[in-house]
Design a protein around this motif. Structure first.
Motif, PDB file in Angstrom:
ATOM      1  N   ILE A 123       0.805  -1.457  -0.043  1.00 25.50           N
ATOM      2  CA  ILE A 123       0.227   0.334  -0.003  1.00 25.50           C
ATOM      3  C   ILE A 123       1.087   0.936   0.075  1.00 25.50           C
ATOM      4  O   ILE A 123       1.852   1.641   0.791  1.00 25.50           O
ATOM      5  CB  ILE A 123      -0.858   0.104   1.401  1.00 25.50           C
ATOM      6  CG1 ILE A 123      -1.675  -1.087   1.425  1.00 25.50           C
ATOM      7  CG2 ILE A 123      -1.760   1.231   1.537  1.00 25.50           C
ATOM      8  CD1 ILE A 123      -3.063  -1.281   2.460  1.00 25.50           C
ATOM      9  N   ILE A 124       1.255   1.949  -1.279  1.00 26.11           N
ATOM     10  CA  ILE A 124       1.431   2.746  -1.555  1.00 26.11           C
ATOM     11  C   ILE A 124       1.306   4.412  -1.018  1.00 26.11           C
ATOM     12  O   ILE A 124       2.120   5.544  -0.936  1.00 26.11           O
ATOM     13  CB  ILE A 124       2.487   2.771  -2.603  1.00 26.11           C
ATOM     14  CG1 ILE A 124       1.700   3.354  -3.536  1.00 26.11           C
ATOM     15  CG2 ILE A 124       3.232   1.310  -3.053  1.00 26.11           C
ATOM     16  CD1 ILE A 124       2.092   3.218  -4.823  1.00 26.11           C
ATOM     17  N   GLY A 125       0.284   4.794  -1.130  1.00 28.61           N
ATOM     18  CA  GLY A 125      -0.277   5.800  -0.371  1.00 28.61           C
ATOM     19  C   GLY A 125      -2.077   6.128  -1.152  1.00 28.61           C
ATOM     20  O   GLY A 125      -3.022   4.482  -1.168  1.00 28.61           O
ATOM     21  N   GLU A 126      -2.650   7.164  -1.196  1.00 26.12           N
ATOM     22  CA  GLU A 126      -3.923   6.744  -1.802  1.00 26.12           C
ATOM     23  C   GLU A 126      -5.036   7.963  -2.676  1.00 26.12           C
ATOM     24  O   GLU A 126      -3.585   9.166  -3.071  1.00 26.12           O
ATOM     25  CB  GLU A 126      -5.398   7.554  -0.031  1.00 26.12           C
ATOM     26  CG  GLU A 126      -4.382   8.335   0.377  1.00 26.12           C
ATOM     27  CD  GLU A 126      -3.477   8.121   1.525  1.00 26.12           C
ATOM     28  OE1 GLU A 126      -3.659   7.223   1.447  1.00 26.12           O
ATOM     29  OE2 GLU A 126      -2.866   9.235   2.005  1.00 26.12           O
ATOM     30  N   ILE A 127      -6.115   7.649  -3.228  1.00 28.34           N
ATOM     31  CA  ILE A 127      -6.799   8.661  -4.306  1.00 28.34           C
ATOM     32  C   ILE A 127      -7.194  10.042  -2.791  1.00 28.34           C
ATOM     33  O   ILE A 127      -7.996   9.455  -2.420  1.00 28.34           O
ATOM     34  CB  ILE A 127      -7.850   8.042  -4.909  1.00 28.34           C
ATOM     35  CG1 ILE A 127      -7.287   7.178  -6.614  1.00 28.34           C
ATOM     36  CG2 ILE A 127      -8.326   9.123  -6.327  1.00 28.34           C
ATOM     37  CD1 ILE A 127      -5.942   7.931  -7.479  1.00 28.34           C
ATOM     38  N   THR A 128      -6.654  10.985  -3.747  1.00 24.70           N
ATOM     39  CA  THR A 128      -7.637  12.354  -3.381  1.00 24.70           C
ATOM     40  C   THR A 128      -8.775  12.434  -3.475  1.00 24.70           C
ATOM     41  O   THR A 128      -8.498  13.077  -5.166  1.00 24.70           O
ATOM     42  CB  THR A 128      -6.395  12.620  -2.689  1.00 24.70           C
ATOM     43  OG1 THR A 128      -5.921  13.449  -3.735  1.00 24.70           O
ATOM     44  CG2 THR A 128      -5.425  12.343  -1.788  1.00 24.70           C
ATOM     45  N   SER A 129      -9.419  13.703  -3.130  1.00 24.76           N
ATOM     46  CA  SER A 129     -10.386  14.686  -4.500  1.00 24.76           C
ATOM     47  C   SER A 129      -9.300  15.645  -4.478  1.00 24.76           C
ATOM     48  O   SER A 129      -8.947  16.470  -3.459  1.00 24.76           O
ATOM     49  CB  SER A 129     -10.983  14.852  -3.139  1.00 24.76           C
ATOM     50  OG  SER A 129     -12.634  15.638  -3.900  1.00 24.76           O
TER      51      SER A 129
END
Ligand code: CO
Ligand code: CO
Length: 321
Positions: free
Chosen positions: A305-311
């Motif tokens: 898990i390397i990060g996430e999608i943001t708005s």
């Protein structure tokens, strides 16, 4: 580059050139679509057999990245028959054939030309249920970003060309580049994903940027969680870096907010031009744990898990340490 070419319009062309996607997808019946892709490149390692395996794994990867199952392939060969022994070409093709066989893909023919610089790859046809297509757009705010192979093959293949890679480092890069993305694709199909692509020439951030083209979303990536082939760290410190990786960094820089503590080497890792890289997958946060479990069950080289999608209407990428 492709903007000047007239767009194909057909209701059954489910994925065409509009998104920077990995393969074209064409519906042939209510429950079946063809996934069609082509890839080839110049040798990245000295051993022709391993080059064949790598090129085949890379060509098949775009089918898996779309959620498809590759079935048929044609070889694409450029070879200097006057300056290199034919046995070298046989070794390239043997490597390609073995990888295809490992993937359950039939090599049904191909085409070769005489060319001063060897090149090899495949045109691949696969199949997918139209409801199971996974494109590189479709990620939603809050989605978890997962990477299935370590980065660094661009740096190592450059080190090979400069004579700066140890046998051990070369072996590790070959292990990574020949690993099939089939297991990762199976995990995507089992758990379900919002978006997926394979990480290749544009590097992690370049392909992540394509994933943001759907609109309204940005991304956050944490370098400390990004898997990297261990040997590449000292190569980068020694100044080894592919031109393509530097160009990737220059190209994404205007869209990326790098944390001040990310030095040049760290930024280059995130942009390293990969050959036959892993899948970059966006999954909903509720599914993230089961997706990582599914990857581990498939024994993918990484399940990080390397990060996430943001708005983010500006589609910016925030890279942190
Ligand atoms: Co691709
Ligand atoms: Co490709």
């Amino acid at each position: 580059m492709l903007a000047a070419i007239p767009r194909a319009a057909d209701a059954d062309l489910l994925v065409g050139a509009e998104t920077a996607d990995d393969a074209a997808v064409y519906r042939i019946s209510a429950d079946q679509a063809v996934v069609f892709t082509v890839d080839f490149f110049t040798p990245v390692v000295d051993d022709p057999y391993q080059f064949g395996r790598i090129a085949a794994a890379n060509s098949l990867s775009d089918t898996w990245a779309m959620g498809g199952e590759p079935r048929l392939a044609l070889n694409i060969v450029a070879f200097p028959s006057r300056t290199l022994p034919l046995a070298t070409l046989q070794e390239i093709l043997r490597g390609g054939a073995e990888t295809a066989a490992e993937a359950g893909v039939l090599v049904a023919g191909g085409h070769s030309i005489d060319d001063p610089e060897p090149k090899y790859g495949m045109a691949v046809i696969g199949f997918v249920h139209p409801d199971s297509i996974v494109t590189n757009v479709g990620a939603r705010p809050g989605d978890t970003l997962v990477l299935t192979k370590p980065l660094g093959t661009g740096i190592i293949t450059t080190a090979i060309k400069e004579g700066a890679a140890s046998q051990e480092t070369i072996a590790e890069a070959i292990r990574v580049m020949t690993a099939l993305n089939r297991g990762a694709a199976r995990a995507v199909q089992r758990v379900g994903a919002s978006a997926a692509t394979d990480v290749t020439g544009f590097g992690l951030l370049g392909h992540l940027r394509e994933m943001l083209a759907g609109g309204g979303i940005g991304a956050r990536v944490r370098l400390s969680q990004v898997p990297v082939i261990e040997q590449t760290r000292e190569l980068v410190r020694a100044g080894v870096c592919p031109g393509g990786t530097r160009r990737n960094l220059a190209s994404v820089a205007c869209q990326v907010d790098f944390a001040p503590d990310l030095d040049e080497a760290a930024r280059l890792f995130l942009c390293d031009a990969q050959t036959s890289g892993g899948l970059l997958v966006a999954v909903s946060p509720e599914k993230a744990d089961s997706f990582v479990q599914a990857l581990r069950a498939e024994q993918t080289l990484a399940a990080a898990i390397i990060g996430e999608i943001t708005s983010d209407p500006a589609a910016r990428i925030r890279a942190e340490a």
